[in-house]
Design an enzyme around this catalytic site. Sequence first.
Site, PDB file in Angstrom:
ATOM      1  N   PRO A   1      20.943  40.482  71.747  1.00  0.00           N
ATOM      2  CA  PRO A   1      22.391  40.459  71.511  1.00  0.00           C
ATOM      3  C   PRO A   1      22.930  39.022  71.553  1.00  0.00           C
ATOM      4  O   PRO A   1      22.543  38.240  72.415  1.00  0.00           O
ATOM      5  CB  PRO A   1      22.954  41.279  72.675  1.00  0.00           C
ATOM      6  CG  PRO A   1      21.820  42.156  73.100  1.00  0.00           C
ATOM      7  CD  PRO A   1      20.578  41.343  72.858  1.00  0.00           C
ATOM      8  N   GLU A   2      23.782  38.707  70.595  1.00  0.00           N
ATOM      9  CA  GLU A   2      24.358  37.366  70.502  1.00  0.00           C
ATOM     10  C   GLU A   2      25.791  37.387  71.035  1.00  0.00           C
ATOM     11  O   GLU A   2      26.224  38.392  71.605  1.00  0.00           O
ATOM     12  CB  GLU A   2      24.287  36.885  69.042  1.00  0.00           C
ATOM     13  CG  GLU A   2      22.875  36.950  68.471  1.00  0.00           C
ATOM     14  CD  GLU A   2      22.765  36.478  67.021  1.00  0.00           C
ATOM     15  OE1 GLU A   2      23.588  35.653  66.583  1.00  0.00           O
ATOM     16  OE2 GLU A   2      21.868  36.963  66.316  1.00  0.00           O
TER      17      GLU A   2
END
Length: 274
Positions: A2-3
């Site tokens: 996840p960014e």
Amino acid sequence: MPELPEVETIVRDIRPSLLGRRFERVSLSHDDVLRGVTRRRFLRRLRGAAVHDVFRRAKHAVIDLGEQRLIVQPGMTGSLVVHDHLLPPEESRYAVLRAELDNGRELVYDDVRRLGTLLLLDRPGWDAYTSAIGPEPLERSFTPEDLGAALAGSRQAIKKVIMDQRYLAGVGNIYANEALFAAGIDPSKPANRLEPDDHARLHAEIRRILEAAITSKGSTVRDYRTGTGAAGRFQFELLVYEREGEPCVQCGTRLVGTHEIDGRITVFCFRCQR
Ligand SMILES: [Zn+2]
């Protein structure tokens, strides 16, 4: 992994349920997710701790417990959700960290492959940790000149540099691909060869895309879930990521995929990106 938009979504979802609450029973299924802290110390510090704040830094969800900060970097298969009730065994098979709250709810970090990490840092430890990470691209004070200054220090490919957390916080493979396409910049171009005009476009596109992705609650390309366990919706708005071989939305040329820049998949249009 996840960014920025995905972790921001998780934080916004779980924050209201955690603020002011206290951790009661805390359990950890495996030690291999811990970094720089023993299981014993980790559990001892978490038990009874009150949540002062929850925020995001780069790709980390940070739970401020006063003296200590619990830092969760969700892995590809990681999710961080506050459940209304204690999870029954059949739903908690992959729960790595479980923290019961003083109101009967439960914070659960779930991670089938356990690629995520958990850190516990005191204030000086946190200060040292965060100072090694680059600027937050969505901070109001972050300017195109700041981006330019960061990029001037590297001859490596621009894509690699904007994904390097020491230069810029929160951008990973999905949003690096998208931002470089939107800005019309060749992902393999050396970072220090970009002009001020490129800095301005890239700065604007990184911010626009990250903001839009937060609005859509992140991109669920595979396993990512929001802080309520739902899927994100920004995957439907991605223009190059996972679109190798498809026509470019701007010029119709077939998008090219390569692993040559950083080992990760880079998808780009060789006509639109110079
Ligand atoms: Zn094109």
